[in-house]
Design a protein around this motif. Structure first.
Motif, PDB file in Angstrom:
ATOM      1  N   LEU A 141      60.117  39.161  85.021  1.00  0.00           N
ATOM      2  CA  LEU A 141      58.674  39.005  85.169  1.00  0.00           C
ATOM      3  C   LEU A 141      58.199  37.827  84.333  1.00  0.00           C
ATOM      4  CD1 LEU A 141      57.495  42.734  85.011  1.00  0.00           C
ATOM      5  CD2 LEU A 141      58.234  41.382  86.989  1.00  0.00           C
ATOM      6  N   ASP A 142      57.122  37.226  84.755  1.00  0.00           N
ATOM      7  CA  ASP A 142      56.583  36.048  84.072  1.00  0.00           C
ATOM      8  C   ASP A 142      55.722  36.495  82.885  1.00  0.00           C
ATOM      9  OD1 ASP A 142      55.515  33.678  83.239  1.00  0.00           O
ATOM     10  OD2 ASP A 142      54.535  33.186  85.137  1.00  0.00           O
ATOM     11  N   THR A 143      56.256  36.332  81.680  1.00  0.00           N
ATOM     12  CA  THR A 143      55.535  36.758  80.473  1.00  0.00           C
ATOM     13  C   THR A 143      54.513  35.733  80.008  1.00  0.00           C
ATOM     14  OG1 THR A 143      57.231  35.803  79.015  1.00  0.00           O
ATOM     15  CG2 THR A 143      57.534  38.101  79.708  1.00  0.00           C
ATOM     16  N   THR A 144      54.482  34.573  80.642  1.00  0.00           N
ATOM     17  CA  THR A 144      53.556  33.522  80.201  1.00  0.00           C
ATOM     18  C   THR A 144      52.177  33.643  80.860  1.00  0.00           C
ATOM     19  OG1 THR A 144      54.224  31.952  81.936  1.00  0.00           O
ATOM     20  CG2 THR A 144      55.509  31.967  79.887  1.00  0.00           C
ATOM     21  N   ARG A 145      52.061  34.490  81.847  1.00  0.00           N
ATOM     22  CA  ARG A 145      50.781  34.633  82.520  1.00  0.00           C
ATOM     23  C   ARG A 145      49.769  35.281  81.581  1.00  0.00           C
ATOM     24  NH1 ARG A 145      51.743  37.266  88.382  1.00  0.00           N
ATOM     25  NH2 ARG A 145      49.466  37.006  88.376  1.00  0.00           N
ATOM     26  N   PRO A 146      48.519  34.867  81.639  1.00  0.00           N
ATOM     27  CA  PRO A 146      47.512  35.417  80.723  1.00  0.00           C
ATOM     28  C   PRO A 146      47.120  36.844  81.112  1.00  0.00           C
ATOM     29  CG  PRO A 146      46.484  33.902  82.264  1.00  0.00           C
ATOM     30  CD  PRO A 146      47.957  33.798  82.500  1.00  0.00           C
ATOM     31  N   TYR A 147      46.584  37.537  80.119  1.00  0.00           N
ATOM     32  CA  TYR A 147      46.050  38.874  80.340  1.00  0.00           C
ATOM     33  C   TYR A 147      44.665  38.741  81.001  1.00  0.00           C
ATOM     34  CZ  TYR A 147      43.991  43.421  79.404  1.00  0.00           C
ATOM     35  OH  TYR A 147      43.375  44.634  79.543  1.00  0.00           O
ATOM     36  N   PRO A 148      44.314  39.595  81.940  1.00  0.00           N
ATOM     37  CA  PRO A 148      45.048  40.779  82.387  1.00  0.00           C
ATOM     38  C   PRO A 148      45.951  40.546  83.593  1.00  0.00           C
ATOM     39  CG  PRO A 148      42.840  40.857  83.287  1.00  0.00           C
ATOM     40  CD  PRO A 148      42.908  39.598  82.453  1.00  0.00           C
ATOM     41  N   GLY A 149      45.944  39.307  84.123  1.00  0.00           N
ATOM     42  CA  GLY A 149      46.713  39.032  85.335  1.00  0.00           C
ATOM     43  C   GLY A 149      48.193  39.308  85.197  1.00  0.00           C
ATOM     44  N   VAL A 150      48.729  39.174  83.977  1.00  0.00           N
ATOM     45  CA  VAL A 150      50.158  39.405  83.777  1.00  0.00           C
ATOM     46  C   VAL A 150      50.552  40.826  84.179  1.00  0.00           C
ATOM     47  CG1 VAL A 150      49.835  40.103  81.354  1.00  0.00           C
ATOM     48  CG2 VAL A 150      52.040  39.162  82.093  1.00  0.00           C
ATOM     49  N   LEU A 151      49.612  41.764  84.087  1.00  0.00           N
ATOM     50  CA  LEU A 151      49.935  43.154  84.393  1.00  0.00           C
ATOM     51  C   LEU A 151      49.961  43.432  85.889  1.00  0.00           C
ATOM     52  CD1 LEU A 151      47.931  45.063  81.638  1.00  0.00           C
ATOM     53  CD2 LEU A 151      50.369  44.531  81.694  1.00  0.00           C
ATOM     54  N   THR A 152      49.458  42.518  86.710  1.00  0.00           N
ATOM     55  CA  THR A 152      49.512  42.740  88.158  1.00  0.00           C
ATOM     56  C   THR A 152      50.960  42.781  88.645  1.00  0.00           C
ATOM     57  OG1 THR A 152      49.333  40.368  88.651  1.00  0.00           O
ATOM     58  CG2 THR A 152      47.276  41.632  88.504  1.00  0.00           C
ATOM     59  N   GLN A 153      51.880  42.249  87.844  1.00  0.00           N
ATOM     60  CA  GLN A 153      53.298  42.272  88.200  1.00  0.00           C
ATOM     61  C   GLN A 153      53.899  43.677  88.130  1.00  0.00           C
ATOM     62  OE1 GLN A 153      55.400  38.392  86.619  1.00  0.00           O
ATOM     63  NE2 GLN A 153      53.831  38.985  85.118  1.00  0.00           N
ATOM     64  N   LEU A 154      53.133  44.625  87.598  1.00  0.00           N
ATOM     65  CA  LEU A 154      53.628  46.004  87.517  1.00  0.00           C
ATOM     66  C   LEU A 154      53.318  46.803  88.787  1.00  0.00           C
ATOM     67  CD1 LEU A 154      52.761  46.989  83.834  1.00  0.00           C
ATOM     68  CD2 LEU A 154      54.920  46.159  84.773  1.00  0.00           C
ATOM     69  N   ARG A 155      52.659  46.178  89.746  1.00  0.00           N
ATOM     70  CA  ARG A 155      52.375  46.881  91.014  1.00  0.00           C
ATOM     71  C   ARG A 155      53.692  47.325  91.657  1.00  0.00           C
ATOM     72  NH1 ARG A 155      47.754  46.367  93.959  1.00  0.00           N
ATOM     73  NH2 ARG A 155      47.312  44.370  92.928  1.00  0.00           N
ATOM     74  N   GLY A 156      53.764  48.614  91.975  1.00  0.00           N
ATOM     75  CA  GLY A 156      54.963  49.159  92.605  1.00  0.00           C
ATOM     76  C   GLY A 156      56.080  49.506  91.627  1.00  0.00           C
ATOM     77  N   LYS A 157      55.839  49.332  90.335  1.00  0.00           N
ATOM     78  CA  LYS A 157      56.878  49.579  89.322  1.00  0.00           C
ATOM     79  C   LYS A 157      56.730  50.976  88.721  1.00  0.00           C
ATOM     80  CE  LYS A 157      58.557  45.310  89.410  1.00  0.00           C
ATOM     81  NZ  LYS A 157      57.676  44.717  90.414  1.00  0.00           N
ATOM     82  N   THR A 158      57.801  51.439  88.078  1.00  0.00           N
ATOM     83  CA  THR A 158      57.768  52.691  87.331  1.00  0.00           C
ATOM     84  C   THR A 158      57.475  52.373  85.870  1.00  0.00           C
ATOM     85  OG1 THR A 158      60.169  52.576  86.999  1.00  0.00           O
ATOM     86  CG2 THR A 158      59.376  53.892  88.851  1.00  0.00           C
ATOM     87  N   VAL A 159      56.579  53.145  85.268  1.00  0.00           N
ATOM     88  CA  VAL A 159      56.130  52.890  83.899  1.00  0.00           C
ATOM     89  C   VAL A 159      56.403  54.124  83.042  1.00  0.00           C
ATOM     90  CG1 VAL A 159      54.167  52.309  82.431  1.00  0.00           C
ATOM     91  CG2 VAL A 159      54.333  51.331  84.731  1.00  0.00           C
ATOM     92  N   GLY A 160      57.076  53.908  81.917  1.00  0.00           N
ATOM     93  CA  GLY A 160      57.430  55.017  81.041  1.00  0.00           C
ATOM     94  C   GLY A 160      56.423  55.219  79.915  1.00  0.00           C
ATOM     95  N   GLY A 204      59.770  60.628  76.914  1.00  0.00           N
ATOM     96  CA  GLY A 204      59.949  61.130  75.558  1.00  0.00           C
ATOM     97  C   GLY A 204      59.827  60.022  74.527  1.00  0.00           C
ATOM     98  N   ALA A 205      60.397  60.282  73.353  1.00  0.00           N
ATOM     99  CA  ALA A 205      60.348  59.315  72.265  1.00  0.00           C
ATOM    100  C   ALA A 205      61.739  59.172  71.663  1.00  0.00           C
ATOM    101  CB  ALA A 205      59.350  59.773  71.204  1.00  0.00           C
TER     102      ALA A 205
END
Length: 321
Positions: free
Chosen positions: A118-137, A170-171
């Motif tokens: 994923l492109d970590t250089t994209r500014p917030y909040p647009g950088v988080l649009t790359q999580l569409r369709g992803k699993t988040v823990g 979990g943790a």
């Protein structure tokens, strides 16, 4: 023999009188997690500040905020550290607690598996649009981390209910395994998770500090059981004073933080703890103050539109004791 007996009796009486005049140490039962949120409590204890206040700090370590909240409300713990989101929800549902002071500023992050590229250089909040369709823990469904990340995803224009899939990981070791094995694509991180992952992640958003998208965010607050706090106001203020001294010690003594981290098991020895402390000290020594404005700010990241009443739940004078 009679004179000797009289002397012994006088000595016994003097000892008894002296004992009655000495203040007994009050034990404070604490519930928390072995992480940065407890660093100032540990610094206060190791620095002798709790003992100087006539207190004995007795910690019980848990791995779940739910367990800690239940222990606090039931009276098993006199004091605990909790996330504001979880605390606000409990207060709105009728639970009673007395807030002492925040113990940690924002220390979260959003991390992704490096294999996703994923492109970590994209500014917030647009950088988080790359999580569409992803699993988040997240540590647990409905936990503070999920509530915070839901707010961030909404800022990015995503629907947290349909655009991502939430997974409870979990943790500790369980969370590390879930992330490294690919059970989740991304996770809400915290310093201890990043320490164990080391460099094996891409950070999409760094949420540490008041300049982050979270602003004047409190990752944890110290909270007292209502019955204990109301009946022991003097003890509460003594604890507050010792805790505030612990924060001062963390800020001015270069080894106070590392020693606290070793005590908490966040590093195996003092040398490694110094490195970890330098990287993760900021949210502990720079905590947004306890003000009504900051209190209301936390509601943005909790399940509910408004914060509970500030004057009803906050112990007056604790933050400056």
């Amino acid at each position: 023999m009679r004179a000797r007996g009289v002397r012994l009796l006088v000595l016994t009486l003097l000892v008894a009188i002296g004992a009655c005049g000495s203040p007994a140490s009050a034990t404070v039962a604490y519930g928390g997690i072995r992480d940065q949120s407890a660093a100032a409590f540990v610094a206060a204890d190791l620095g002798g500040f709790t003992a100087e206040a006539g207190l004995t700090w007795s910690p019980t370590w848990a791995t779940s905020g739910t367990v800690i909240l239940q222990g606090l409300v039931s009276g098993d713990f006199d004091v605990a550290t909790l996330g504001p989101a979880q605390l606000y929800g409990a207060l709105r549902n009728g639970a009673c607690a007395r807030v002492l002071r925040p113990t940690q500023g924002a220390a979260y992050g959003v991390v992704a598996r490096p294999g996703l590229r994923l492109d970590t250089t994209r500014p917030y909040p647009g950088v988080l649009t790359q999580l569409r369709g992803k699993t988040v823990g997240v540590p647990a469904r409905g936990a503070a981390q999920e509530l915070v990340l839901r707010s961030l995803l909404t800022d990015a224009g995503l629907n947290p209910d349909t655009d991502v899939t939430w997974v409870a990981i979990g943790a500790g070791p369980a969370a590390v395994t879930a992330f490294t094995s690919g059970q989740v694509d991304a996770a809400m991180s915290y310093p201890q998770l990043e320490m164990n992952l080391r460099a094996g992640f891409d950070k999409l958003v760094d949420l540490a500090g008041p300049e982050s998208p979270l602003g004047a965010f409190w990752q944890s607050v110290a909270v007292a059981n209502c019955d204990w706090a109301d009946k022991n106001h003097e003890t509460v203020l003594k604890l507050c004073h010792a805790l505030n001294q612990g924060f001062q010690e963390l800020a001015r003594n270069p080894d106070a933080g590392p020693r606290a981290f070793v005590h908490l098991g966040l590093a195996p020895d003092l040398d490694q703890a110094r490195t970890v402390w330098q990287k993760h000290r900021y949210p502990v020594v720079t905590v947004p103050p306890l003000t009504e404005e900051n209190w209301d700010h936390q509601a943005k990241f909790a399940a509910g539109a408004t914060a509970p009443d500030f004057s009803e739940h906050v112990v007056d004078g604790c933050a400056t004791a």
